[in-house]
Design an enzyme around this catalytic site. Sequence first.
Site, PDB file in Angstrom:
ATOM      1  N   CYS A  27      67.555  44.754  14.716  1.00 27.90           N
ATOM      2  CA  CYS A  27      68.802  45.292  14.182  1.00 27.90           C
ATOM      3  C   CYS A  27      69.987  44.563  14.784  1.00 27.90           C
ATOM      4  O   CYS A  27      70.734  45.121  15.590  1.00 27.90           O
ATOM      5  CB  CYS A  27      68.880  46.775  14.482  1.00 27.90           C
ATOM      6  SG  CYS A  27      67.465  47.636  13.830  1.00 27.90           S
ATOM      7  N   TYR A  41      59.928  29.714  28.280  1.00 32.90           N
ATOM      8  CA  TYR A  41      61.071  30.625  28.148  1.00 32.90           C
ATOM      9  C   TYR A  41      61.070  31.437  26.852  1.00 32.90           C
ATOM     10  O   TYR A  41      62.130  31.833  26.366  1.00 32.90           O
ATOM     11  CB  TYR A  41      62.405  29.859  28.313  1.00 32.90           C
ATOM     12  CG  TYR A  41      62.440  29.081  29.613  1.00 32.90           C
ATOM     13  CD1 TYR A  41      62.521  29.769  30.824  1.00 32.90           C
ATOM     14  CD2 TYR A  41      62.350  27.697  29.641  1.00 32.90           C
ATOM     15  CE1 TYR A  41      62.507  29.072  32.028  1.00 32.90           C
ATOM     16  CE2 TYR A  41      62.338  26.997  30.835  1.00 32.90           C
ATOM     17  CZ  TYR A  41      62.418  27.694  32.026  1.00 32.90           C
ATOM     18  OH  TYR A  41      62.395  27.018  33.207  1.00 32.90           O
ATOM     19  N   GLU A  79      60.139  19.856  40.002  1.00 33.31           N
ATOM     20  CA  GLU A  79      59.757  21.190  39.545  1.00 33.31           C
ATOM     21  C   GLU A  79      59.852  21.346  38.029  1.00 33.31           C
ATOM     22  O   GLU A  79      60.649  22.135  37.535  1.00 33.31           O
ATOM     23  CB  GLU A  79      60.664  22.228  40.218  1.00 33.31           C
ATOM     24  CG  GLU A  79      60.681  22.121  41.728  1.00 33.31           C
ATOM     25  CD  GLU A  79      61.690  23.066  42.382  1.00 33.31           C
ATOM     26  OE1 GLU A  79      61.330  23.647  43.410  1.00 33.31           O
ATOM     27  OE2 GLU A  79      62.811  23.202  41.864  1.00 33.31           O
ATOM     28  N   PRO A  80      59.057  20.611  37.290  1.00 29.94           N
ATOM     29  CA  PRO A  80      59.125  20.763  35.836  1.00 29.94           C
ATOM     30  C   PRO A  80      58.485  22.079  35.389  1.00 29.94           C
ATOM     31  O   PRO A  80      57.419  22.447  35.869  1.00 29.94           O
ATOM     32  CB  PRO A  80      58.304  19.574  35.317  1.00 29.94           C
ATOM     33  CG  PRO A  80      57.333  19.284  36.418  1.00 29.94           C
ATOM     34  CD  PRO A  80      58.029  19.647  37.704  1.00 29.94           C
ATOM     35  N   TYR A 132      71.167  30.701  23.755  1.00 29.24           N
ATOM     36  CA  TYR A 132      71.648  29.346  24.059  1.00 29.24           C
ATOM     37  C   TYR A 132      72.016  28.556  22.816  1.00 29.24           C
ATOM     38  O   TYR A 132      72.297  27.365  22.927  1.00 29.24           O
ATOM     39  CB  TYR A 132      70.559  28.533  24.773  1.00 29.24           C
ATOM     40  CG  TYR A 132      69.980  29.131  26.016  1.00 29.24           C
ATOM     41  CD1 TYR A 132      70.802  29.532  27.070  1.00 29.24           C
ATOM     42  CD2 TYR A 132      68.604  29.258  26.172  1.00 29.24           C
ATOM     43  CE1 TYR A 132      70.257  30.053  28.224  1.00 29.24           C
ATOM     44  CE2 TYR A 132      68.050  29.774  27.332  1.00 29.24           C
ATOM     45  CZ  TYR A 132      68.880  30.176  28.351  1.00 29.24           C
ATOM     46  OH  TYR A 132      68.341  30.676  29.489  1.00 29.24           O
TER      47      TYR A 132
HETATM   48  C1  LIG Z   1      64.393  26.804  36.171  1.00 24.56           C
HETATM   49  C2  LIG Z   1      64.119  25.972  37.342  1.00 24.56           C
HETATM   50  C3  LIG Z   1      63.213  24.924  37.245  1.00 24.56           C
HETATM   51  C4  LIG Z   1      62.525  24.542  35.966  1.00 24.56           C
HETATM   52  O1  LIG Z   1      63.393  24.173  34.957  1.00 24.56           O
HETATM   53  P1  LIG Z   1      62.793  23.513  33.614  1.00 24.56           P
HETATM   54  O2  LIG Z   1      63.994  23.305  32.770  1.00 24.56           O
HETATM   55  O3  LIG Z   1      61.854  24.516  33.030  1.00 24.56           O
HETATM   56  O4  LIG Z   1      62.101  22.271  34.017  1.00 24.56           O
HETATM   57  C5  LIG Z   1      62.940  24.187  38.377  1.00 24.56           C
HETATM   58  N1  LIG Z   1      63.530  24.485  39.561  1.00 24.56           N
HETATM   59  C6  LIG Z   1      64.391  25.502  39.693  1.00 24.56           C
HETATM   60  C7  LIG Z   1      64.993  25.781  41.014  1.00 24.56           C
HETATM   61  C8  LIG Z   1      64.723  26.281  38.592  1.00 24.56           C
HETATM   62  O5  LIG Z   1      65.597  27.280  38.730  1.00 24.56           O
END
Ligand SMILES: *Cc1c(COP(=O)(O)O)cnc(C)c1O
Length: 463
Positions: free
Chosen positions: A391, A421, A320-321, A364
């Site tokens: 501000c 993000y 899941e990138p 962060y």
């Molecule tokens: C945030 C998230 C991602 C993606 O993270 P990246 O750092 O943008 O790759 C994938 N899977 C889950 C469950 C997440 O919460």
Amino acid sequence: MSRSAHPAGPRHADVLPEGHYSAPAADLNALDPKVWSHTVSRGDDGVVRVGGIDVKQLAEEFGTPGYFLDEADFRERARAWRTAFGHDADVFYAGKAFLSRAVVRWLHEEGLNLDVCSGGELATALSAGMPADRIAFHGNNKSEEEIRTAVEAGVGRIVLDSFQEIVRVAHIAQSLGKRQRAQIRVTVGVEAHTHEFIATAHEDQKFGIGLADGQAAEAVRRALALDGLELVGIHSHIGSQIFDMAGFEVAARRVVKLLAEVRDEHGVELPEIDLGGGLGIAYTSEDDPREPHEIAKALSEIVTRECEAAKLRTPRISVEPGRAIVGPTAFTLYEVGTIKPLDGLRTYVSVDGGMSDNIRTALYDAEYSVALVSRASDAEPMLVRVVGKHCESGDIVVKDAFLPADLAPGDLIAVPATGAYCRSMASNYNHALRPPVVAVHDGEARVIVRRETEEDILRLDVG
Ligand SMILES: *Cc1c(COP(=O)(O)O)cnc(C)c1O
């Protein structure tokens, strides 16, 4: 250690002293291809262009601040992930990094799937024509309404995050006469960030169900017993902005161990394993991210090896990138407003945006790069801090960087790698108008998310 601070938060901060920064680049006019999107270059006139259009023209037409997204680069990165993982694996783009209908269409066309984690993200995905069975629904506290909408739409999977949710989703699916495909999100006791990871027995965080004390096995037991659910796999997501594959290795080993336990106890081999996202990108020249094909190879080798050892059929892998696809594809374009040299310290450069369009530095301690893009300059480097117009003294966009000393009000500067993000976490603080996202491709630029207006702000305020 190449970072002075950690994108995942101060808790993970490295030990470099406050005020650490790298030396200025040899040539401030050069644009490091690692941090800029692929079609970005500086023309002979000194002006930077993207997708064949120069930034002065973009600023004139669309205003500043604005996010300029390189569509060819986005598609290329999406395709690289898709190709790297081939037919035996699925790539789910994490919509929370940045989601718009145009992006959903590109993903669909490039053969990717999509992760959403709210009703709003789901609505965006469906309205842009992403087939529901290619959508995964995430979140640690999905509302009943969100669950009902997702089940009715026929999403490909819901990732179950708690014992309550297992029952809730099963119940809603059953009441709709459906059997919902689902994965269970487990916490594997690995926290991975940047160049290091920490393996622990327990994780003190809100997501998922713990592996360590048999909780995850109990969750599987319950899910398998419910008619409203078709449990298809286990999900794990270990962190963000990760460069080192060792954390994934530990996670995969622990998840496969659970799969083996499930087989032994229930005689069921769950067919899917999702290893989450979190793959790092280059925000500065010091970051060295891996290519999708290296990541794909490493992950598939780890899972195959662990499954062979456990005598399991290798499950279908998904990843899941989010950041790794969209992050490098956009930069934020700002106009310089005021310049304030503080003798012996640094020069504060104020731009027409700030923490409302990029909260990551404040949130962060994230690091970014910056360049003068409306002209080239041979002036000496000067140490700057790029700040916004809010501000708040923590309203910092780029903490330490070098810009040419002849920088002047009206110059355009750009911060690369803001595709992930930034717009998705943008706010209206100080009633700022959230900037547009403009897709640039082959000499054409079009707004895909428009700039907010004062009317938008006043419309919400019902008086
Ligand atoms: C945030 C998230 C991602 C993606 O993270 P990246 O750092 O943008 O790759 C994938 N899977 C889950 C469950 C997440 O919460």
